[in-house]
Write a protein that holds these residues in place. Structure first.
Motif, PDB file in Angstrom:
ATOM      1  N   SER A 212       0.838  -1.208   0.000  1.00  0.00           N
ATOM      2  CA  SER A 212       0.000   0.000   0.000  1.00  0.00           C
ATOM      3  C   SER A 212       0.870   1.254   0.000  1.00  0.00           C
ATOM      4  O   SER A 212       2.095   1.173   0.103  1.00  0.00           O
ATOM      5  CB  SER A 212      -0.868   0.016   1.255  1.00  0.00           C
ATOM      6  OG  SER A 212      -0.062   0.368   2.366  1.00  0.00           O
ATOM      7  N   PHE A 213       0.209   2.391  -0.075  1.00  0.00           N
ATOM      8  CA  PHE A 213       0.925   3.674  -0.025  1.00  0.00           C
ATOM      9  C   PHE A 213       1.719   3.820   1.280  1.00  0.00           C
ATOM     10  O   PHE A 213       2.692   4.568   1.331  1.00  0.00           O
ATOM     11  CB  PHE A 213      -0.060   4.848  -0.176  1.00  0.00           C
ATOM     12  CG  PHE A 213      -0.913   5.103   1.044  1.00  0.00           C
ATOM     13  CD1 PHE A 213      -2.046   4.356   1.291  1.00  0.00           C
ATOM     14  CD2 PHE A 213      -0.581   6.102   1.952  1.00  0.00           C
ATOM     15  CE1 PHE A 213      -2.830   4.584   2.416  1.00  0.00           C
ATOM     16  CE2 PHE A 213      -1.357   6.350   3.086  1.00  0.00           C
ATOM     17  CZ  PHE A 213      -2.490   5.580   3.306  1.00  0.00           C
ATOM     18  N   VAL A 214       1.304   3.121   2.335  1.00  0.00           N
ATOM     19  CA  VAL A 214       1.918   3.354   3.652  1.00  0.00           C
ATOM     20  C   VAL A 214       3.428   3.122   3.591  1.00  0.00           C
ATOM     21  O   VAL A 214       4.222   4.047   3.802  1.00  0.00           O
ATOM     22  CB  VAL A 214       1.272   2.472   4.742  1.00  0.00           C
ATOM     23  CG1 VAL A 214       1.970   2.684   6.086  1.00  0.00           C
ATOM     24  CG2 VAL A 214      -0.212   2.783   4.871  1.00  0.00           C
ATOM     25  N   LEU A 215       3.839   1.908   3.283  1.00  0.00           N
ATOM     26  CA  LEU A 215       5.282   1.649   3.270  1.00  0.00           C
ATOM     27  C   LEU A 215       5.933   2.064   1.952  1.00  0.00           C
ATOM     28  O   LEU A 215       7.126   2.353   1.918  1.00  0.00           O
ATOM     29  CB  LEU A 215       5.575   0.186   3.603  1.00  0.00           C
ATOM     30  CG  LEU A 215       5.410  -0.146   5.096  1.00  0.00           C
ATOM     31  CD1 LEU A 215       5.871  -1.558   5.396  1.00  0.00           C
ATOM     32  CD2 LEU A 215       6.158   0.840   5.995  1.00  0.00           C
ATOM     33  N   LYS A 216       5.148   2.144   0.869  1.00  0.00           N
ATOM     34  CA  LYS A 216       5.724   2.642  -0.384  1.00  0.00           C
ATOM     35  C   LYS A 216       6.162   4.099  -0.230  1.00  0.00           C
ATOM     36  O   LYS A 216       7.240   4.488  -0.684  1.00  0.00           O
ATOM     37  CB  LYS A 216       4.729   2.502  -1.534  1.00  0.00           C
ATOM     38  CG  LYS A 216       4.642   1.075  -2.042  1.00  0.00           C
ATOM     39  CD  LYS A 216       3.705   0.906  -3.213  1.00  0.00           C
ATOM     40  CE  LYS A 216       3.685  -0.576  -3.621  1.00  0.00           C
ATOM     41  NZ  LYS A 216       2.627  -0.863  -4.581  1.00  0.00           N
ATOM     42  N   ASP A 217       5.329   4.903   0.433  1.00  0.00           N
ATOM     43  CA  ASP A 217       5.696   6.314   0.631  1.00  0.00           C
ATOM     44  C   ASP A 217       6.835   6.459   1.643  1.00  0.00           C
ATOM     45  O   ASP A 217       7.751   7.256   1.451  1.00  0.00           O
ATOM     46  CB  ASP A 217       4.478   7.134   1.106  1.00  0.00           C
ATOM     47  CG  ASP A 217       3.496   7.386  -0.031  1.00  0.00           C
ATOM     48  OD1 ASP A 217       3.832   7.065  -1.195  1.00  0.00           O
ATOM     49  OD2 ASP A 217       2.388   7.892   0.238  1.00  0.00           O
ATOM     50  N   LEU A 218       6.780   5.665   2.712  1.00  0.00           N
ATOM     51  CA  LEU A 218       7.868   5.747   3.691  1.00  0.00           C
ATOM     52  C   LEU A 218       9.202   5.382   3.040  1.00  0.00           C
ATOM     53  O   LEU A 218      10.236   5.983   3.318  1.00  0.00           O
ATOM     54  CB  LEU A 218       7.582   4.828   4.885  1.00  0.00           C
ATOM     55  CG  LEU A 218       7.220   5.565   6.169  1.00  0.00           C
ATOM     56  CD1 LEU A 218       5.948   6.361   5.994  1.00  0.00           C
ATOM     57  CD2 LEU A 218       7.096   4.634   7.339  1.00  0.00           C
ATOM     58  N   LYS A 219       9.140   4.386   2.149  1.00  0.00           N
ATOM     59  CA  LYS A 219      10.360   3.953   1.460  1.00  0.00           C
ATOM     60  C   LYS A 219      10.875   5.068   0.548  1.00  0.00           C
ATOM     61  O   LYS A 219      12.071   5.351   0.502  1.00  0.00           O
ATOM     62  CB  LYS A 219      10.070   2.689   0.657  1.00  0.00           C
ATOM     63  CG  LYS A 219      11.301   1.986   0.186  1.00  0.00           C
ATOM     64  CD  LYS A 219      10.958   0.632  -0.416  1.00  0.00           C
ATOM     65  CE  LYS A 219      12.225  -0.051  -0.911  1.00  0.00           C
ATOM     66  NZ  LYS A 219      11.916  -1.300  -1.614  1.00  0.00           N
ATOM     67  N   LYS A 220       9.956   5.709  -0.155  1.00  0.00           N
ATOM     68  CA  LYS A 220      10.351   6.792  -1.064  1.00  0.00           C
ATOM     69  C   LYS A 220      11.115   7.900  -0.329  1.00  0.00           C
ATOM     70  O   LYS A 220      12.071   8.451  -0.844  1.00  0.00           O
ATOM     71  CB  LYS A 220       9.101   7.365  -1.738  1.00  0.00           C
ATOM     72  CG  LYS A 220       9.359   8.584  -2.631  1.00  0.00           C
ATOM     73  CD  LYS A 220       8.073   8.978  -3.367  1.00  0.00           C
ATOM     74  CE  LYS A 220       8.132  10.376  -3.956  1.00  0.00           C
ATOM     75  NZ  LYS A 220       9.116  10.538  -5.018  1.00  0.00           N
ATOM     76  N   TYR A 221      10.670   8.221   0.884  1.00  0.00           N
ATOM     77  CA  TYR A 221      11.292   9.330   1.615  1.00  0.00           C
ATOM     78  C   TYR A 221      12.287   8.842   2.678  1.00  0.00           C
ATOM     79  O   TYR A 221      12.571   9.556   3.640  1.00  0.00           O
ATOM     80  CB  TYR A 221      10.202  10.197   2.257  1.00  0.00           C
ATOM     81  CG  TYR A 221       9.326  10.864   1.227  1.00  0.00           C
ATOM     82  CD1 TYR A 221       9.842  11.831   0.366  1.00  0.00           C
ATOM     83  CD2 TYR A 221       7.987  10.499   1.061  1.00  0.00           C
ATOM     84  CE1 TYR A 221       9.058  12.422  -0.612  1.00  0.00           C
ATOM     85  CE2 TYR A 221       7.195  11.085   0.081  1.00  0.00           C
ATOM     86  CZ  TYR A 221       7.744  12.047  -0.743  1.00  0.00           C
ATOM     87  OH  TYR A 221       6.966  12.626  -1.714  1.00  0.00           O
TER      88      TYR A 221
END
Lengths: 436, 94
Positions: free
Chosen positions: A359-368
């Motif tokens: 989901s966006f949760v860890l995908k976004d955390l990974k991105k930043y």
């Protein structure tokens, strides 16, 4: 209540805990929510914008009954120098006919979280405020229940969901994180709620109807330290605050209220709050360690959600409540699957991590994931660049009888003298890597 | 009342339910040996002040807004845990 056993105990009635409780109760699973506050919400705090995509699925008619303040139609990012600011200002009427679709609403958490906990109760969850979970009961490396204070009661469950918040003692006790947090990974925010006449507020922020703003500030308003300032408009109050890493405060010998007062007195902020009345002061910690330092998020009989899991996107997007609610829902869905399989061990609970990763949760955390270390390793970005930019813009716009071509050449020369071209190029690359 | 400035004024707005027992304790010897003593200035609620006579740390736990900054700043001498259920600060806005 000693020696009772339920299917699921949730620790904490914040947005993660209540999102999990609603999901479980709707599936007919017996769920108990333990909240240390006298009423749900009374310990909770954020900037605030609540991002409502998850809420939309949990409580479809939320627009009618949730205590919402305003929907965000204007976003502004400002770099503050000592005597002014340079800003990017985005304002839209895109959602005028359907405010719900923009999914960004200012709220006050004491009110909102109380409402969300009520929705959990309506769905069939049992919510017990005034009960502080002091520790997990762990047998053979499996979480089997919790101890509560006052009273020292022991409550047992097939699975415990921690929605404990930033302190995350239970995660530490369970051994899912190994040590105390790094001060450079934790932000302490101080906030005030300032009351203004509703018409004055609307005029100052150019608002029509229920429109609202989310303003973010960096640079001198924070004494150039790693952190951000904010202003959000509520119905007839402003949420205004500053958050800086604890490491920065220790090194610079600054107090959170001192930073907040400096921010309130900055010439870019002062006119917004003039004539207002402080009605509440508050402070809260934000976990900003990011993807590279996340704790382990599950073990036999135990799942960790929200701030307790470090699920905060601390980039310029500044999201937290939506990640918390998503993690609460994923944890609950995992428990529903565990009930079906009658298996509450890691074999089933690992599904939770898969859901987060997809989901966006860890995908976004990974991105930043590089962001926090980037700013910690390059303090000159927020300390030196804002004033330099202010100076160059000032030079450019200052009226004189000098021909424009000459002014431009002088500015370019000054820039090159202050920051060598090579440094500028590598800094630009670093920013791209950390933020985009 | 207008716009408030000092921590003392601002804490005056808050509602608390006080416990007779403190939820915070300090390892005094460790505090005295700490050259930074950051808890004296990073706490947003002025919980910690220094007793100038013996150099020890005075803990005004009743002020605490439960942010936890102190235990991150000085884990070696701050023992901070939640107030008992129902106790402590009670935000009305949040």
């Amino acid at each position: 209540m000693s020696e009772e056993k339920v299917t699921c105990i949730i620790v904490g009635a914040g947005v993660a805990g209540s999102a999990a409780a609603i999901t479980l109760a709707k599936a007919g699973i017996e769920v108990l929510v333990l909240e240390r506050g006298e009423v749900p919400g009374c310990k909770n705090l954020f900037g605030g914008v609540l991002y409502t995509t998850i809420l939309d699925k949990l409580v479809p008619d939320w627009m009618e009954s949730a205590p919402l303040e305003r929907y965000v139609t204007r976003k502004r990012f400002s770099i503050m120098g000592k005597d002014g600011e340079i800003a990017l200002d985005f304002k839209t009427k895109r959602y005028e006919s359907h405010p719900k679709r923009n999914f960004s609403f200012t709220v006050l958490r004491a009110k909102f979280d109380a409402w969300l906990a009520e929705q959990a109760e309506k769905a069939g969850a049992q919510v017990f405020p005034g009960m502080m979970v002091s520790e997990l009961i762990i047998k053979n490396n499996r979480v089997v229940g919790v101890k509560t204070e006052p009273g020292g009661d022991e409550l047992y469950a097939d699975v415990v969901i921690s929605a404990e918040g930033v302190h995350s003692y239970l995660t530490l006790q369970a051994g899912l994180r190994k040590s105390e947090f790094d001060p450079d990974h934790m932000v302490t925010a101080a906030k005030e709620v300032i009351q203004l006449d509703e018409n004055v507020l609307a005029d100052r922020f150019q608002l029509e109807g229920n429109e609202g703003v989310a303003f973010a500030y960096f640079g001198d308003g924070l004494f150039g330290m790693f952190g951000a300032g904010f202003i959000y408009t509520n119905k007839n109050t402003l949420s205004i605050g500053t958050g800086v890493t604890i490491g920065e405060m220790i090194r610079n010998k600054k107090n959170p209220n001192e930073i907040l007062e400096h921010f309130k007195n900055h010439p870019a902020i002062r006119p917004y709050i003039r004539g207002g009345e402080t009605i509440e002061y508050s402070a809260h910690m934000i976990p900003e360690y990011g993807y590279n330092h996340l704790p382990k998020l599950y073990m036999d009989g135990f799942l960790v959600t929200g701030d307790a899991a470090g699920l905060v996107n601390s980039s310029h997007h500044q999201e937290g409540t939506n990640l918390a609610m998503a993690s609460g829902v994923f944890a609950a869905e995992t428990v529903i699957e565990a009930v079906k399989r009658n298996d509450f061990t890691s074999n089933t609970l690992k599904l939770y991590l898969e859901k987060l990763e997809n989901s966006f949760v860890l995908k976004d955390l990974k991105k930043y994931r590089h962001m926090t270390s980037f700013f910690n390793e390059n303090p000159h970005f927020l300390r030196d660049y804002p004033d330099l930019m202010m100076e160059l813009f000032g030079d450019y716009f200052e009226l004189s009888e000098k021909p424009k071509e000459e002014i431009e050449k002088e500015i370019y020369k000054k820039l090159k003298r202050r920051i060598p071209l090579w440094t500028m190029a590598t800094d630009a690359w670093k920013v791209k890597k950390a933020l985009f | 009342m207008g716009l408030l400035k000092t921590i003392e004024e601002k804490l005056g707005l808050l509602k608390y339910k006080f416990d007779r027992e403190s939820h915070i304790s300090i390892e005094q010897e460790s505090f005295k040996q700490d050259p930074t003593q950051a808890i004296l200035y990073v706490c947003p609620a002025k919980v910690y002040t220094k007793n100038e006579e013996d150099g020890s740390c005075i803990v005004n736990y009743e002020n605490c807004v439960e942010c936890g900054t102190c235990r991150i700043a000085a884990p070696q001498h701050v023992r901070w845990f939640y107030p008992k259920g129902g106790m402590g600060v009670n935000y009305r806005q949040g």
